[in-house]
Scaffold this motif. Structure first.
Motif, PDB file in Angstrom:
ATOM      1  N   GLU A  52      23.376  -4.693 -13.950  1.00 57.39           N
ATOM      2  CA  GLU A  52      22.726  -5.691 -14.143  1.00 57.39           C
ATOM      3  C   GLU A  52      23.850  -6.941 -14.494  1.00 57.39           C
ATOM      4  OE1 GLU A  52      19.910  -6.966 -14.069  1.00 57.39           O
ATOM      5  OE2 GLU A  52      20.162  -8.934 -15.030  1.00 57.39           O
ATOM      6  N   ARG A  56      24.055 -10.363 -12.330  1.00 57.27           N
ATOM      7  CA  ARG A  56      24.287 -11.840 -12.793  1.00 57.27           C
ATOM      8  C   ARG A  56      25.320 -12.485 -12.397  1.00 57.27           C
ATOM      9  NH1 ARG A  56      21.105 -11.561 -18.366  1.00 57.27           N
ATOM     10  NH2 ARG A  56      19.367 -10.255 -17.758  1.00 57.27           N
ATOM     11  N   ARG A  60      25.721 -16.113  -9.805  1.00 61.41           N
ATOM     12  CA  ARG A  60      26.380 -17.198 -10.027  1.00 61.41           C
ATOM     13  C   ARG A  60      27.705 -17.280  -9.391  1.00 61.41           C
ATOM     14  NH1 ARG A  60      25.172 -17.125 -16.188  1.00 61.41           N
ATOM     15  NH2 ARG A  60      23.548 -16.325 -15.510  1.00 61.41           N
ATOM     16  N   TRP A  73      34.439 -11.913 -17.495  1.00 59.89           N
ATOM     17  CA  TRP A  73      32.940 -12.415 -17.401  1.00 59.89           C
ATOM     18  C   TRP A  73      32.167 -11.328 -17.328  1.00 59.89           C
ATOM     19  CZ3 TRP A  73      28.633 -12.655 -15.036  1.00 59.89           C
ATOM     20  CH2 TRP A  73      27.605 -13.814 -15.236  1.00 59.89           C
ATOM     21  N   VAL A  77      29.588 -10.201 -20.186  1.00 59.61           N
ATOM     22  CA  VAL A  77      28.000  -9.993 -19.826  1.00 59.61           C
ATOM     23  C   VAL A  77      27.522  -8.843 -20.105  1.00 59.61           C
ATOM     24  CG1 VAL A  77      26.300 -10.390 -18.102  1.00 59.61           C
ATOM     25  CG2 VAL A  77      27.982 -12.056 -18.406  1.00 59.61           C
ATOM     26  N   ASN A  80      27.267  -8.077 -23.693  1.00 65.38           N
ATOM     27  CA  ASN A  80      26.290  -8.609 -24.388  1.00 65.38           C
ATOM     28  C   ASN A  80      24.952  -8.007 -24.241  1.00 65.38           C
ATOM     29  OD1 ASN A  80      28.241 -10.469 -25.393  1.00 65.38           O
ATOM     30  ND2 ASN A  80      27.921 -11.959 -24.134  1.00 65.38           N
ATOM     31  N   LEU A  81      24.764  -7.696 -22.964  1.00 63.82           N
ATOM     32  CA  LEU A  81      23.534  -7.331 -22.625  1.00 63.82           C
ATOM     33  C   LEU A  81      23.298  -5.852 -23.050  1.00 63.82           C
ATOM     34  CD1 LEU A  81      21.673  -8.285 -20.093  1.00 63.82           C
ATOM     35  CD2 LEU A  81      22.884  -7.002 -18.711  1.00 63.82           C
ATOM     36  N   ARG A  85      20.291  -5.341 -25.492  1.00 64.06           N
ATOM     37  CA  ARG A  85      19.180  -4.073 -25.159  1.00 64.06           C
ATOM     38  C   ARG A  85      19.328  -3.068 -26.329  1.00 64.06           C
ATOM     39  NH1 ARG A  85      19.220  -1.671 -19.724  1.00 64.06           N
ATOM     40  NH2 ARG A  85      17.436  -1.591 -19.886  1.00 64.06           N
ATOM     41  N   ARG A  88      17.263  -3.673 -29.207  1.00 64.49           N
ATOM     42  CA  ARG A  88      15.728  -3.499 -28.770  1.00 64.49           C
ATOM     43  C   ARG A  88      15.523  -2.355 -28.844  1.00 64.49           C
ATOM     44  NH1 ARG A  88      16.581  -8.091 -25.663  1.00 64.49           N
ATOM     45  NH2 ARG A  88      16.353  -6.816 -23.611  1.00 64.49           N
TER      46      ARG A  88
ATOM     47  N   PRO B  66      12.738 -10.405 -18.146  1.00 66.31           N
ATOM     48  CA  PRO B  66      13.493 -10.258 -16.773  1.00 66.31           C
ATOM     49  C   PRO B  66      14.882  -9.391 -17.031  1.00 66.31           C
ATOM     50  CG  PRO B  66      13.873 -12.523 -17.430  1.00 66.31           C
ATOM     51  CD  PRO B  66      13.156 -11.730 -18.673  1.00 66.31           C
ATOM     52  N   ALA B  67      14.941  -8.604 -17.729  1.00 65.89           N
ATOM     53  CA  ALA B  67      16.192  -7.952 -17.955  1.00 65.89           C
ATOM     54  C   ALA B  67      16.237  -6.667 -16.874  1.00 65.89           C
ATOM     55  CB  ALA B  67      16.176  -7.601 -19.424  1.00 65.89           C
ATOM     56  N   MET B 106      23.351 -22.912 -14.281  1.00 71.24           N
ATOM     57  CA  MET B 106      22.270 -21.936 -13.987  1.00 71.24           C
ATOM     58  C   MET B 106      21.136 -22.470 -13.343  1.00 71.24           C
ATOM     59  SD  MET B 106      19.154 -20.691 -15.180  1.00 71.24           S
ATOM     60  CE  MET B 106      18.169 -19.474 -14.977  1.00 71.24           C
ATOM     61  N   VAL B 120      18.337 -16.606 -20.249  1.00 68.12           N
ATOM     62  CA  VAL B 120      19.635 -17.001 -19.466  1.00 68.12           C
ATOM     63  C   VAL B 120      20.580 -16.199 -20.637  1.00 68.12           C
ATOM     64  CG1 VAL B 120      20.740 -19.054 -18.622  1.00 68.12           C
ATOM     65  CG2 VAL B 120      18.249 -18.928 -19.111  1.00 68.12           C
ATOM     66  N   ASN B 121      21.644 -15.435 -19.834  1.00 67.95           N
ATOM     67  CA  ASN B 121      22.620 -14.795 -20.463  1.00 67.95           C
ATOM     68  C   ASN B 121      23.713 -15.434 -20.607  1.00 67.95           C
ATOM     69  OD1 ASN B 121      23.560 -12.439 -21.823  1.00 67.95           O
ATOM     70  ND2 ASN B 121      24.571 -11.922 -19.785  1.00 67.95           N
ATOM     71  N   ASP B 122      24.646 -15.340 -21.594  1.00 64.26           N
ATOM     72  CA  ASP B 122      25.890 -15.892 -21.559  1.00 64.26           C
ATOM     73  C   ASP B 122      26.083 -17.292 -21.136  1.00 64.26           C
ATOM     74  OD1 ASP B 122      28.524 -14.665 -21.959  1.00 64.26           O
ATOM     75  OD2 ASP B 122      28.839 -15.312 -20.031  1.00 64.26           O
ATOM     76  N   ASP B 148      18.045 -14.110 -28.217  1.00 67.82           N
ATOM     77  CA  ASP B 148      17.272 -13.111 -27.242  1.00 67.82           C
ATOM     78  C   ASP B 148      16.047 -12.638 -27.889  1.00 67.82           C
ATOM     79  OD1 ASP B 148      18.375 -11.510 -29.050  1.00 67.82           O
ATOM     80  OD2 ASP B 148      18.921 -10.073 -27.566  1.00 67.82           O
ATOM     81  N   TYR B 179      22.720 -16.021 -25.563  1.00 65.35           N
ATOM     82  CA  TYR B 179      21.447 -16.147 -25.004  1.00 65.35           C
ATOM     83  C   TYR B 179      20.840 -17.466 -24.878  1.00 65.35           C
ATOM     84  CZ  TYR B 179      20.843 -11.421 -23.135  1.00 65.35           C
ATOM     85  OH  TYR B 179      20.436 -10.142 -22.487  1.00 65.35           O
TER      86      TYR B 179
END
Lengths: 180, 334
Positions: A52, A56, A60, A73, A77, A80-81, A85, A88, B66-67, B106, B120-122, B148, B179
């Motif tokens: 993922e 991302r 970009r 970078w 990400v 952080n992701l 996650r 959660r 949308p993860a 973005m 929108v991450n980061d 988030d 986020y």
């Protein structure tokens, strides 16, 4: 929308962008996944999150590819992701990891691996991140400090304590003597 | 660290690396194309063919995160947008413009739904402007929330859809790196019919083109001052202009036309050896000028310019004047 077929330089630029993304992916996907795996203890989850993060980056890529260190970078990400996650889903992860399919061809982890992952998991999160970033991502202490937003001395302290804990748990020679 | 622990960590890295199954860069491309519908053709600005979240939610499914999707599985088949949806989606997408001319951090596009959410991450801590375009009928409510989770709103507004989308603009500040979430709520007319797009642009990087109104008002203002040597200036951005003149006494005059008000600061600053005008000059005068539709000129302001110096004029437009008003100025020997 721009009709781009008339721009002779565009295909070359795109090929170069594609090639550089592919190279970055090939060189760092595995290493990043292992870092996340060492931190979270779930390889499939680590693979998903690393993928993922690369998606991302690709979305970009024109911007990310201009950074001095695109890998940093992607790593940021991914972490952080992973952390979001993880927050959660942490209660569901154990169940989900048992339900995953597709790992049948891979032998189970060795007892040593289980012990290392368990010992890492027992560390406080900051210490665990410091160990993973220092010894699996090969970041320097200043780099970790910058990433975590703490003084370098704090990182050194985390690493020192983590070393002592890991050595006590994993090194038979340290079982009664503490960290060397 | 003990050699034994060192070895265990090294073994962990080596063994786990051998077990990692990379889905591959090509899979990443498929995911990105599917998720955002961005065509990866050469130099394409952003060719959206299908947006996962927008279309998937059009059928009334609840909003989803949308993860990450499991990269080892093939994407599920999604319904194709109908020709009208595609046409409007394309119009909204084209409205985003060229990122080479106006960089964004973005951007995405899709079919408007009753309840859309995009993580929108980061996003680095900074000031941003969110541009939201909607092509088609109806209106879309826009809410931006920090982080988030939670309900910390950073900005909110409503965008009116049209066949020729005019962007709704929301200024917001991302307080810390991390986020953002964008929520779009289409009304009954827009949901399932209109196309949307949005982009985040750093405020410091905004390059608005001058509007026709601002250009026309600058012409009106210049006519008020009359005579030779009158400079016309539009207000899409704040400006600092250099005026190189021989040493002496001058009369400066300004005029503006349109809504809002403009603030002018005139400094005399040293000209450096390479011809650059220093930015730390001494303030000679500061004028705040309320603009009017018919245009209004200031009284002449007497200024003196030392040898080896130049004037710098900094003009700042308030929100009402931004890219609507126009102004003009003149420096004449006293």
């Amino acid at each position: 929308m721009t009709a781009t077929g008339t721009r002779p330089e565009a295909p070359t630029a795109v090929q170069t962008e594609a090639a550089s993304f592919d190279e970055l992916y090939a060189a760092h996907y595995g290493v990043l996944t292992v870092q996340l795996y060492a931190y979270f203890g779930d390889r499939q989850e680590a693979q998903d999150i690393a993928q993922e993060a690369f998606c991302r980056a690709l979305a970009r890529w024109r911007t990310v590819s201009r950074y001095d260190d695109p890998v940093a970078w992607v790593r940021r990400v991914a972490w952080n992701l992973a952390l979001s996650r993880w927050r959660r889903a942490r209660t569901a992860l154990a169940f989900l990891s048992r339900q995953r399919r597709g790992d049948e061809q891979v032998a189970g982890p060795s007892p040593e691996r289980v012990a290392v992952l368990a010992a890492l998991a027992a560390l406080p999160p900051p210490q665990r991140r410091a160990v993973v970033l220092r010894y699996l991502a090969d970041l320097t202490v200043p780099e970790i400090a910058a990433r975590e937003g703490v003084p370098e001395g704090t990182v050194k302290s985390w690493l020192h304590r983590a070393k002592a804990t890991l050595a006590a748990q994993l090194d038979p020679a340290d079982a009664d003597g503490g960290a060397r | 660290m003990s050699e034994h622990v060192d070895k265990l960590l090294t073994d962990l890295r080596t063994e786990a690396l051998g077990e990692v199954k990379a889905p591959g860069a090509e899979q990443a491309r498929r995911t990105v194309r599917r998720r955002r519908g961005i065509a990866a053709s050469a130099g394409t600005v952003l060719a959206v063919t299908l947006i996962l979240s927008g279309v998937a939610l059009a059928g009334g499914r609840p909003p989803h995160d949308p993860a990450p999707l499991a990269p080892t599985t093939e994407p599920s088949r999604l319904p194709d947008p109908d020709p009208q949806q595609l046409s409007r989606l394309d119009a909204a997408n084209r409205a985003l413009g060229d990122p080479e001319k106006q960089p964004w951090i973005m951007a995405t596009a899709g079919v408007v739904t009753a309840d859309y959410e995009n993580h929108v991450n980061d996003v680095p801590a900074d000031d941003y402007r969110l541009f939201v375009y909607c092509a088609g009928p109806g209106t879309v409510d826009v809410v931006v929330k920090a982080g988030d989770h939670g309900d910390d709103k950073l900005a909110a507004g409503t965008v009116t859809c049209s066949d020729d989308p005019v962007p709704g603009q929301l200024a917001l500040t991302q307080p810390v790196d991390g986020y953002l979430r964008v929520f779009l709520y289409g009304d009954e007319q827009a949901a399932g019919r209109a196309g949307f797009s949005f982009k985040f642009v750093r405020t410091a990087e905004i390059k608005d083109p001058p509007s026709r109104a601002s250009a026309a008002n600058a012409t009106t203002a210049a006519a008020l001052l009359g005579g030779p040597g009158v400079a016309k200036v539009t207000t899409e951005t704040d400006r600092t202009l250099d005026e190189r003149r021989p040493a002496g006494r001058y009369l400066a005059s300004f005029a503006c036309a349109g809504p809002g008000q403009l603030s002018f600061i005139i400094r005399s600053a040293r000209t450096l050896r390479d011809g650059t005008v220093a930015t730390d000059g001494q303030t000679q005068t500061a004028v705040t000028h309320v603009c009017t539709t018919a245009g209004k000129a200031t009284r002449d302001v007497a200024l003196s310019l030392p040898a080896g110096s130049a004037f710098t004029i900094t003009a700042e437009a308030d929100d009402a004047a931004r890219n609507r008003a126009g102004w003009a100025y003149a420096f004449r020997p006293a």
